[in-house]
Scaffold this active site. Structure first.
Site, PDB file in Angstrom:
ATOM      1  N   TYR A   2     -65.105  70.780 144.250  1.00 22.13           N
ATOM      2  CA  TYR A   2     -65.228  69.491 144.949  1.00 22.13           C
ATOM      3  C   TYR A   2     -66.659  68.970 144.857  1.00 22.13           C
ATOM      4  CZ  TYR A   2     -60.569  69.985 146.973  1.00 22.13           C
ATOM      5  OH  TYR A   2     -59.219  70.088 147.136  1.00 22.13           O
ATOM      6  N   CYS A   9     -52.832  70.751 147.920  1.00 25.31           N
ATOM      7  CA  CYS A   9     -54.110  71.146 148.517  1.00 25.31           C
ATOM      8  C   CYS A   9     -54.345  72.665 148.438  1.00 25.31           C
ATOM      9  CB  CYS A   9     -54.107  70.695 149.979  1.00 25.31           C
ATOM     10  SG  CYS A   9     -55.468  71.358 150.937  1.00 25.31           S
TER      11      CYS A   9
HETATM   12  N1  GSH Z   1     -61.783  73.501 155.928  1.00 26.85           N
HETATM   13  C1  GSH Z   1     -60.450  72.971 155.822  1.00 26.85           C
HETATM   14  C2  GSH Z   1     -60.395  71.946 154.708  1.00 26.85           C
HETATM   15  C3  GSH Z   1     -59.048  71.311 154.543  1.00 26.85           C
HETATM   16  C4  GSH Z   1     -59.105  70.073 153.636  1.00 26.85           C
HETATM   17  O1  GSH Z   1     -60.183  69.524 153.371  1.00 26.85           O
HETATM   18  N2  GSH Z   1     -57.946  69.616 153.175  1.00 26.85           N
HETATM   19  C5  GSH Z   1     -57.911  68.409 152.368  1.00 26.85           C
HETATM   20  C6  GSH Z   1     -56.794  68.439 151.346  1.00 26.85           C
HETATM   21  S1  GSH Z   1     -57.121  69.446 149.958  1.00 26.85           S
HETATM   22  C7  GSH Z   1     -57.617  67.220 153.246  1.00 26.85           C
HETATM   23  O2  GSH Z   1     -56.653  67.219 153.975  1.00 26.85           O
HETATM   24  N3  GSH Z   1     -58.468  66.206 153.154  1.00 26.85           N
HETATM   25  C8  GSH Z   1     -58.329  64.985 153.873  1.00 26.85           C
HETATM   26  C9  GSH Z   1     -59.665  64.373 154.171  1.00 26.85           C
HETATM   27  O3  GSH Z   1     -60.677  65.043 153.968  1.00 26.85           O
HETATM   28  O4  GSH Z   1     -59.688  63.248 154.620  1.00 26.85           O
HETATM   29  C10 GSH Z   1     -59.502  74.124 155.567  1.00 26.85           C
HETATM   30  O5  GSH Z   1     -59.850  75.027 154.795  1.00 26.85           O
HETATM   31  O6  GSH Z   1     -58.422  74.146 156.138  1.00 26.85           O
END
Ligand code: GSH
Length: 319
Positions: free
Chosen positions: A193, A62
């Site tokens: 994305y 990530c």
């Molecule tokens: N705004 C958050 C975004 C984090 C994020 O979207 N992480 C993704 C992995 S790249 C995630 O865990 N996604 C799981 C989901 O959206 O269900 C940050 O910057 O910490």
């Protein structure tokens, strides 16, 4: 992939609006670790910087979690903030701790799934279950799950308890850092994305064009400047880096961000290699996790989950 609704996990894909655009949810835990435990710019007080007190949940795939991991490494916080690493596959139960090379188990409740950490601290939590998560082992609370905040607190909160004195947020450059961060976030970090998760041709073409226009602008900027904000590496560079390092291996193919590769840009390629070779950085980058995660987790984009062999990339500086 799924989400929690009042503490119950639902396996459903729910990211796009009616127009086919990808919409990212705001992070919900926004507390701040400070030198003396006073409140930071957001959230409540009570999170004092203490070695051994905090734990960071990350995915090596990530880009957002990697921002936090890089800052932990650059500031020499490895012995002060422990980590757990999730499995590469984000499947029907979201992120898991299933054994795989590189996975580090959860020490708190020996969770099978990351969502159990969220419900452990907030049994009625509703929302996405994302990494990174910064966790307070003393109070059993999630401090913060927003990478932009976590980077900022790690930059200075632990400086009086043993972190090194590197400063990626110099006061006199803050306005410029904030400006470039905003642009890079909307068009590049989140831009890949928005292109990759678009569900109509029209939206995809709009987003991929915006993304490459922004990359062209950065390429031009780097013609005159070694880093984004002058000759010193700042937070803005690390925020851009975690997207660039994944670009040719994942976003170019999986997210169809394929007008060019980073290796095709003279300045962006030089810049990416320079940052990758900064001490402590390449240790946070795991291409195997990156490729496996993207190509296997989003079945709506790549139904058979085939992970490509290439590309072969050489990040050494003498190229
Ligand atoms: N705004 C958050 C975004 C984090 C994020 O979207 N992480 C993704 C992995 S790249 C995630 O865990 N996604 C799981 C989901 O959206 O269900 C940050 O910057 O910490």
């Amino acid at each position: 992939m799924g989400l929690l609704v009042k503490g119950k996990w639902y396996d459903k894909w729910d990211y796009n609006n009616d127009e086919g655009e990808f919409i990212r949810e705001e992070s919900q835990f926004r507390n701040w670790i400070t030198k003396d435990g006073s409140a930071g710019p957001t959230g409540e007080a009570g999170f004092k910087a203490e070695p051994g007190r905090y734990h960071l949940y990350v995915s090596l795939a990530c880009p957002w979690a990697s921002r936090a991991l890089i800052m932990r490494s650059l500031k020499g916080l490895e012995d002060m903030i422990s980590i757990s690493v999730v499995n590469t596959l984000m499947g029907e139960n979201g992120w898991t701790f299933e054994e795989e090379e590189g996975v580090i188990q959860d020490p708190v409740i020996h969770a099978d799934y990351l969502y159990q950490i969220y419900t452990h601290v907030e049994p009625e939590y509703s929302g996405r279950v994302t990494v990174p998560v910064l966790y307070d082992l003393k109070q059993n609370k999630i401090v913060n799950n927003e990478s932009a905040d976590i980077m900022r607190m790690l930059n200075s909160a632990f400086d009086e308890v043993g972190a090194n004195d590197k400063d990626f947020l110099p006061e006199n450059k803050m306005t410029e850092i904030d400006e470039i961060n905003e642009k890079v976030y909307g068009t590049i970090n989140n831009g890949v994305y928005k292109a990759g998760f678009a569900t109509t041709q029209e939206v995809y073409e709009k987003e991929v064009t915006t993304l490459f226009d922004a990359l062209d602008d950065i390429e031009e900027r780097l013609e005159h400047s070694r880093y984004l904000v002058g000759d010193e590496i700042t937070e803005a560079d690390w925020r851009l880096f975690t997207t660039l390092i994944r670009f040719d291996s994942a976003y170019h193919g999986h997210f169809k961000c394929n007008i060019k590769r980073i290796v095709d840009y003279k300045n962006l390629w030089r810049y990416t290699r320079e940052l990758y070779n900064e001490p402590g950085v390449k240790e946070t980058v795991n291409f195997d996790h990156i490729k496996k995660h993207y190509y296997r987790s989003h079945k709506q984009i790549n139904p058979n989950g085939i992970v490509p062999k290439g590309p072969e990339l050489d990040f050494s500086l003498d190229k």
